[in-house]
Design a protein around this motif. Structure first.
Motif, mmCIF file in Angstrom:
data_model
loop_
_atom_site.group_PDB
_atom_site.id
_atom_site.type_symbol
_atom_site.label_atom_id
_atom_site.label_comp_id
_atom_site.label_asym_id
_atom_site.label_seq_id
_atom_site.Cartn_x
_atom_site.Cartn_y
_atom_site.Cartn_z
ATOM 1 N N ILE A 190 0.841 -1.199 0.000
ATOM 2 C CA ILE A 190 0.000 0.000 0.000
ATOM 3 C C ILE A 190 0.878 1.251 0.000
ATOM 4 O O ILE A 190 0.620 2.209 -0.740
ATOM 5 C CB ILE A 190 -0.959 -0.014 1.214
ATOM 6 C CG1 ILE A 190 -2.029 -1.100 1.010
ATOM 7 C CG2 ILE A 190 -1.595 1.349 1.432
ATOM 8 C CD1 ILE A 190 -2.919 -1.348 2.221
ATOM 9 N N ARG A 191 1.943 1.212 0.806
ATOM 10 C CA ARG A 191 2.845 2.375 0.834
ATOM 11 C C ARG A 191 3.553 2.537 -0.515
ATOM 12 O O ARG A 191 3.719 3.647 -1.005
ATOM 13 C CB ARG A 191 3.864 2.230 1.965
ATOM 14 C CG ARG A 191 3.247 2.427 3.355
ATOM 15 C CD ARG A 191 4.308 2.541 4.462
ATOM 16 N NE ARG A 191 5.070 1.322 4.647
ATOM 17 C CZ ARG A 191 4.701 0.301 5.445
ATOM 18 N NH1 ARG A 191 3.556 0.354 6.120
ATOM 19 N NH2 ARG A 191 5.469 -0.757 5.577
ATOM 20 N N VAL A 229 2.416 1.663 -3.448
ATOM 21 C CA VAL A 229 1.447 2.137 -4.436
ATOM 22 C C VAL A 229 1.310 3.654 -4.339
ATOM 23 O O VAL A 229 1.232 4.355 -5.357
ATOM 24 C CB VAL A 229 0.083 1.436 -4.227
ATOM 25 C CG1 VAL A 229 -1.029 2.164 -4.964
ATOM 26 C CG2 VAL A 229 0.172 -0.018 -4.691
ATOM 27 N N TYR A 235 3.230 6.115 -6.571
ATOM 28 C CA TYR A 235 2.993 6.243 -8.013
ATOM 29 C C TYR A 235 2.028 7.374 -8.352
ATOM 30 O O TYR A 235 1.799 7.671 -9.517
ATOM 31 C CB TYR A 235 2.427 4.935 -8.579
ATOM 32 C CG TYR A 235 3.426 3.796 -8.646
ATOM 33 C CD1 TYR A 235 4.124 3.541 -9.823
ATOM 34 C CD2 TYR A 235 3.663 2.970 -7.546
ATOM 35 C CE1 TYR A 235 5.022 2.491 -9.908
ATOM 36 C CE2 TYR A 235 4.563 1.917 -7.618
ATOM 37 C CZ TYR A 235 5.246 1.685 -8.800
ATOM 38 O OH TYR A 235 6.139 0.653 -8.884
ATOM 39 N N GLU A 236 1.448 7.987 -7.338
ATOM 40 C CA GLU A 236 0.396 8.968 -7.618
ATOM 41 C C GLU A 236 0.920 10.134 -8.454
ATOM 42 O O GLU A 236 2.003 10.661 -8.215
ATOM 43 C CB GLU A 236 -0.215 9.490 -6.304
ATOM 44 C CG GLU A 236 -1.477 10.304 -6.565
ATOM 45 C CD GLU A 236 -2.209 10.744 -5.303
ATOM 46 O OE1 GLU A 236 -1.927 10.202 -4.222
ATOM 47 O OE2 GLU A 236 -3.058 11.649 -5.422
ATOM 48 N N GLY A 237 0.140 10.505 -9.453
ATOM 49 C CA GLY A 237 0.435 11.691 -10.248
ATOM 50 C C GLY A 237 1.523 11.515 -11.283
ATOM 51 O O GLY A 237 1.890 12.471 -11.961
ATOM 52 N N LYS A 238 2.035 10.291 -11.447
ATOM 53 C CA LYS A 238 3.106 10.083 -12.424
ATOM 54 C C LYS A 238 2.556 9.578 -13.759
ATOM 55 O O LYS A 238 1.519 8.929 -13.812
ATOM 56 C CB LYS A 238 4.104 9.069 -11.859
ATOM 57 C CG LYS A 238 4.836 9.612 -10.634
ATOM 58 C CD LYS A 238 6.021 8.760 -10.248
ATOM 59 C CE LYS A 238 6.750 9.392 -9.051
ATOM 60 N NZ LYS A 238 7.365 8.393 -8.185
ATOM 61 N N ASP A 239 3.307 9.878 -14.833
ATOM 62 C CA ASP A 239 3.007 9.325 -16.159
ATOM 63 C C ASP A 239 3.800 8.025 -16.273
ATOM 64 O O ASP A 239 5.017 8.035 -16.434
ATOM 65 C CB ASP A 239 3.430 10.348 -17.230
ATOM 66 C CG ASP A 239 3.275 9.810 -18.657
ATOM 67 O OD1 ASP A 239 2.775 8.684 -18.825
ATOM 68 O OD2 ASP A 239 3.656 10.537 -19.589
ATOM 69 N N LEU A 240 3.121 6.892 -16.136
ATOM 70 C CA LEU A 240 3.812 5.615 -16.033
ATOM 71 C C LEU A 240 3.969 4.971 -17.399
ATOM 72 O O LEU A 240 2.977 4.746 -18.093
ATOM 73 C CB LEU A 240 3.014 4.660 -15.147
ATOM 74 C CG LEU A 240 2.603 5.185 -13.766
ATOM 75 C CD1 LEU A 240 1.759 4.130 -13.051
ATOM 76 C CD2 LEU A 240 3.817 5.550 -12.949
ATOM 77 N N ASP A 241 5.181 4.649 -17.779
ATOM 78 C CA ASP A 241 5.316 3.818 -18.975
ATOM 79 C C ASP A 241 4.954 2.390 -18.587
ATOM 80 O O ASP A 241 4.646 2.094 -17.429
ATOM 81 C CB ASP A 241 6.711 3.942 -19.599
ATOM 82 C CG ASP A 241 7.777 3.256 -18.768
ATOM 83 O OD1 ASP A 241 7.468 2.645 -17.740
ATOM 84 O OD2 ASP A 241 8.955 3.360 -19.165
ATOM 85 N N VAL A 242 4.996 1.512 -19.560
ATOM 86 C CA VAL A 242 4.454 0.185 -19.311
ATOM 87 C C VAL A 242 5.202 -0.543 -18.193
ATOM 88 O O VAL A 242 4.602 -1.258 -17.393
ATOM 89 C CB VAL A 242 4.434 -0.651 -20.608
ATOM 90 C CG1 VAL A 242 5.838 -0.845 -21.161
ATOM 91 C CG2 VAL A 242 3.770 -1.991 -20.391
ATOM 92 N N PHE A 299 4.030 0.744 -14.916
ATOM 93 C CA PHE A 299 2.653 0.324 -14.667
ATOM 94 C C PHE A 299 2.596 -1.148 -14.255
ATOM 95 O O PHE A 299 1.839 -1.533 -13.362
ATOM 96 C CB PHE A 299 1.798 0.573 -15.912
ATOM 97 C CG PHE A 299 0.372 0.148 -15.742
ATOM 98 C CD1 PHE A 299 -0.440 0.740 -14.768
ATOM 99 C CD2 PHE A 299 -0.176 -0.838 -16.541
ATOM 100 C CE1 PHE A 299 -1.757 0.351 -14.601
ATOM 101 C CE2 PHE A 299 -1.490 -1.234 -16.382
ATOM 102 C CZ PHE A 299 -2.280 -0.649 -15.414
ATOM 103 N N MET A 300 3.411 -1.979 -14.910
ATOM 104 C CA MET A 300 3.433 -3.400 -14.548
ATOM 105 C C MET A 300 3.946 -3.573 -13.114
ATOM 106 O O MET A 300 3.436 -4.399 -12.357
ATOM 107 C CB MET A 300 4.318 -4.199 -15.514
ATOM 108 C CG MET A 300 3.782 -4.261 -16.944
ATOM 109 S SD MET A 300 2.124 -5.016 -17.060
ATOM 110 C CE MET A 300 1.698 -4.664 -18.768
ATOM 111 N N LEU A 308 3.594 -1.452 -10.741
ATOM 112 C CA LEU A 308 2.499 -1.021 -9.881
ATOM 113 C C LEU A 308 1.465 -2.134 -9.726
ATOM 114 O O LEU A 308 1.035 -2.455 -8.613
ATOM 115 C CB LEU A 308 1.848 0.229 -10.480
ATOM 116 C CG LEU A 308 0.532 0.687 -9.838
ATOM 117 C CD1 LEU A 308 0.745 1.065 -8.382
ATOM 118 C CD2 LEU A 308 -0.057 1.871 -10.604
ATOM 119 N N ARG A 309 1.079 -2.742 -10.844
ATOM 120 C CA ARG A 309 0.096 -3.812 -10.773
ATOM 121 C C ARG A 309 0.603 -4.986 -9.941
ATOM 122 O O ARG A 309 -0.146 -5.640 -9.219
ATOM 123 C CB ARG A 309 -0.268 -4.294 -12.184
ATOM 124 C CG ARG A 309 -1.346 -3.423 -12.807
ATOM 125 C CD ARG A 309 -2.311 -4.261 -13.597
ATOM 126 N NE ARG A 309 -1.646 -4.790 -14.771
ATOM 127 C CZ ARG A 309 -2.235 -4.937 -15.958
ATOM 128 N NH1 ARG A 309 -3.481 -4.574 -16.120
ATOM 129 N NH2 ARG A 309 -1.571 -5.439 -16.967
#
Lengths: 641, 641
Positions: free
Chosen positions: A330-331, A333, A336-343, A346-347, A349-350
């Motif tokens: 949770i911490r 995650v 990642y707020e407010g960022k433009d995530l490339d793939v 994003f992976m 993060l998931r």
């Protein structure tokens, strides 16, 4: 002949109760790395590799890589490597030789069966501490040799569990029955429909907040009374028991376990905490005989209420998350707020959420007290379900005697077959899973698991009426004959479908077959033999049967060849000898057709079931009753093959 | 005969270029709710329902519920309802009637084909604004009637896309080729191996930061020169183009699109932002003819570099996340820290991340300017891939002429078949997907998609050598013949496997068959006919063929019946008439065996391929060459059936 070899310092799994002496000299048949890190052999073109119990793909395991590491896996795909169980027995066989291989290793083992190289079998234990058993036969006939190898192996691992007769009746289950009313509606509806019924299963909702050995007193205000009323109607209630004990102050099972040190510990010696259905739980340390005895005795609260059947679940053990891992994720995650995530970002993060469950690091942070020896759970992971079920089974033997209590488990290891059966876990409403459910049976039988079956109609996703019909028909000889479904899926109690009489006829036919099924099951158990076998166990000199994946021998007298594809009104069947086809529409309405050895197209409508009686053999047929207690096992007609 | 009906206020999908007049009177054959919310009919026991293009399960679609809503679905399970494409054409047929049904609806449509009730077909558009076409035939012979219905429908929707000859050659692809060196190694290895090769595909890694119409100049320092050098070797480079344009200041495609209003808008009229491979992107508004023209012209940068083939991907359009949804989810996740979550809370937590991708609410927040008409994307969702590919295809026709540029797409809708082909998306290394890849072909052909194929060997998960061999063999007649694999999976360029000569022989055989394949493909295209057809399209009065799911007619002269199961050295084949079996080991090493109508067990080793020539027909066989450019299409021998 059985040869036994030791590698490293194996933990005693107790899969083999009476071990033969360790063999001298080098290991035959296999190339062995000195440290035991791999065992391999060349497969000839005509070798078939049977075994590995409850795994994906066909009866012939060649062409894939399997990992014995018990896993709560909700997707049983062709490419899934691990399911709930580890049953590390293989039979490598062709027309000239049959070799049984049992890798008795409680931790992870990889079986590369012609995956990396088509002609190479390679077995790799994650840690080279294990025992190896090699089983051969002196029989010349290939079929006899196959049966003989299995027989020797089964004698080695001890007699299979014997369930009560009602375990062979029809059972209705669904995740979501919450109350007496829900259960009674099922019983009433089946009674009105005229379909025999021996058991209604209670999934997690019968408990008080998913707490083992409790019953929700609001929805089951008089549980013993209700159990008794249902039993008077011939219906056994079969509750689920999960591996995790809810951490809740004042909950006596938790309090007792905590006070007496019965729980699995973490690396700091504190009770290891994970979360499953009820939220945070502790796991009973079933590798400790004291804790096992204690856990087994907990079943008394339900036995005392009149219960005589259980299914043990979530005992890989399944872990949804551990509190530390969850909070760390949770911490993470939040970052990642407010960022433009490339793939890639994003992976990642998931994965923060995607890797919470059944995380290997959590298993490495669990420790057992195996009667004085501290053992890291990861090294003995595959023994958990076995010993949870053993806890129950040993208690039932003591408290109730043999053959009195139905017991089966999701997770298992060879050795558990002495205490209970298995079901093949959370399958889906896939036609391929109907076929798989048959293919798994011989491999389970080899490993001692005679009492087994799949969730008929498929557990997850939505079923269809035709799939339900074909599954009931294909499972006519399967010991565990249970219709089960996941929460939120299409309702599939048989009375919900339009073609009621077809279902009625099928289940009645099942009951008419129980005299044969039960007798053959007992015989297989008493003789340490197979109940379900590949055709090659009877027809050793027929090359065609080595490749047959959708026909089985069921007992000694019949072959089954069910329709396992959608939108078919028949199928091709290969007969390895002359047989008599019985095409049943009901227990009293059937045709018999003599068929010659060879290939036949055989029609089979949705309301029909095919049974093939071997030449010179006999299929006894009883008269159906409302439940197994009312069956007259002596009143039999005979259909001759 | 074709009847056309209007319901509500349909958006013109342009699936049908020249519409017949709207029919008067009530809709025949179907029960229609007045408002068009459902169309239904009773299915007789012997009705087969063909069609629905690229969907799961068998050729006969009965027994499941399908939802046309284009979805980037990474799991093609038996219970998956939506894949990448919507091809809403059905053919309901038995021995007495054949009815074609085309539901021309750009939004979600549900096809309940005997799922809720086994004998009921029920079609439900999410919004009742659509056109309905019913197609019948006056032919008396059932096979002729089936062909005739499809022929009429195909004439209605316009001629299928014609690819260049090299599109029929062997293509090698893998997500992960990053540089000239990577590509050259593939080309060199195949050349050394002696396997013909016409194309190497470039997945997303060839681009500069996944930006469409750019090339990574570090790894491809002289792209036009490299394209030209490869073409001199007979190898076409085929780059991928994704739907999303990276939002990056100074990136001219983005700047142009933004400046000219070419992007899909959100509800506030701003450019709609989603994230895919490159991070945040905008989508070209391909429903606007101006934007479509502009997007098509972007391909020039690659055409100018010598490229003559493309695959359009991620054009459902796939969405990993939208920034607002992602940030909200991250904030929601933070609220769970430190809590003891029961299963419901834990599932909600997991859903925070699990529902980010392809979220329906995001599709509802996308708006098109369809040449002056503002349209919510969700209502026309299924047209996106079609019109992205149309943008390219219209440009190629103008810039290069017909039959010059290879073009295929993941997402599609009927109408797109005029501009390009399809591949069947991200399948897996499952044997069931090998079978599925064949079953999808006739349904795609009916819908106009003659140029199609699957990722041979399976895209996701790890393949095995036997699966690779069987897939190449089963696909010998499939127009798109491409080996593709996902990042991180087992490498599967053919030269990586031990049995090199078997692969060499198979691919050479493919090239020897190209004269037949290409001629039959052109004929099917010119005649608005099927290239791949179910057996029932040729043998109308044979009940057995209605249930055959693993044999196909390939062109007018041959039937295929490949081995699609693991560990088999043969299979049962049903011949609806006398045929000649050709068992190929290579294009010059084969047996021919005359076989009579009926069931036959036919052996087929891993290095063999089976072709059945119809009685009185002829299979022409060419001589393989290093690539299609070097094929002599006139130098043919003939094998007579």
């Amino acid at each position: 002949m059985i040869l036994r070899y030791l590698f490293g310092h194996p933990f005693d799994t107790e899969a083999v109760p009476n071990k033969p002496a360790v063999s001298d000299g080098p290991v035959p048949y296999l190339s062995v790395e000195k440290d035991g890190s791999s065992l391999s052999m060349t497969l000839s073109d005509d070798d078939v590799v049977y075994g590995l119990g409850e795994t994906v793909r066909g009866m012939n395991k060649r062409g894939w890589i399997y990992v014995s590491y018990n896993t709560d896996e909700f997707l049983h795909m062709e490419t899934t490597k691990s399911l709930y169980a580890s049953q590390n027995f293989l039979l490598v066989t062709n027309g000239l030789r049959s070799l049984g291989i049992f890798v008795d290793c409680p931790g992870e083992v990889t079986f590369d069966i012609g995956y990396t190289k088509m002609d190479r079998l390679c077995i790799r234990p994650a840690k080279p501490d294990f025992e190896l058993y090699l089983v051969t036969s002196a029989k010349m006939d290939p079929a006899a040799a196959r049966r003989d190898v299995v027989h020797h192996f089964r004698r080695l691992i001890g007699k299979s569990y014997l369930p009560p007769l009602f375990a062979f009746g029809y059972g209705q289950s669904r995740w979501g029955y919450k109350s007496e009313d829900d259960v009674e509606e099922v019983a009433d509806s089946y009674e009105r429909m005229g379909v025999p019924l021996d058991a209604i299963y209670l999934d997690i909702d019968y408990m008080d907040h998913f707490k083992d050995f409790t019953v929700n007193e609001e929805t089951f205000p008089d549980f013993p009374g209700f159990v008794s009323r249902m039993k008077d109607r011939g219906i056994h209630l079969v509750p689920i028991i999960d591996a995790g004990i809810r951490k809740e102050e004042g909950y006596c099972v938790y309090e007792e376990g905590k006070k007496n040190g019965y729980f699995v510990k973490d690396k700091d010696g504190k009770d290891f905490t994970a979360a499953v259905w009820p939220g945070e739980v502790c796991f009973p340390d079933v590798l400790s005989s004291r804790a096992r005895q204690w856990f087994g005795s907990q079943y008394d609260v339900l036995l005392d209420a009149g219960i005589d059947g259980f299914w043990n679940d979530m005992n890989e053990p399944s872990i949804f998350y551990t509190p530390e891992r969850l909070n760390q994720a949770i911490r993470n995650v939040a970052g990642y707020e407010g960022k433009d995530l490339d793939v890639n970002a994003f992976m990642r993060l998931r994965d923060e959420m995607g890797t919470l469950s059944n995380n290997r690091e959590d298993y490495r942070n669990m420790f057992h007290d195996a009667d004085g020896t501290k053992v890291c759970h990861d090294d003995v992971h595959n023994l958990f379900g076995f010993n949870m079920t053993r806890a129950a089974g040993e208690h039932f033997l003591k408290a109730c005697g043999e053959g009195k209590v139905l017991l089966f488990s999701r997770s298992s290891y060879i050795g558990m077959h002495r205490y209970g059966g298995v079901w093949t876990g959370d399958n889906r409403t896939w036609w391929s899973h109907l076929k798989l459910s048959l293919q798994q049976q011989p491999a389970l039988n080899m490993a001692g698991f005679l009492y087994s079956g799949s969730d008929m109609g498929g557990f997850m996703d939505d079923t269809t009426e035709d799939l339900m019909l074909r599954w009931l028909s294909a499972s006519l000889f399967t010991p565990l004959y249970r219709n089960h479904a996941a929460l939120g899926t299409r309702q599939k109690e048989l009375y919900r479908f339009p073609h009621r009489s077809w279902f009625e006829n099928l289940v009645q036919l099942r009951y008419a077959l129980i005299p044969y099924i039960y007798a053959q099951f007992r015989k297989a158990r008493d003789d340490d033999a197979m109940y379900f076998a590949p055709l090659s166990f009877f027809y050793g000199n027929d090359e065609r049967v080595m490749q047959i994946e959708d026909q089985l021998m069921a007992g000694e007298d019949v072959m089954i060849a069910p329709v396992v594809e959608q939108n078919k009104t028949g199928r091709m069947v290969y007969l390895p000898e002359d047989m008599t086809l019985v095409r049943f529409r009901s227990f009293e309405d059937y045709d018999t057709v003599p068929l010659a050895k060879g290939d036949h197209y055989v029609s089979c409508a949705l309301n029909e079931a095919l049974v093939f009686i071997r030449k010179g053999h006999v299929l006894p047929l009883g008269v159906p009753a409302a439940n197994t207690a009312e069956l007259d096992l002596g009143n039999l007609t005979q259909i001759r093959g």
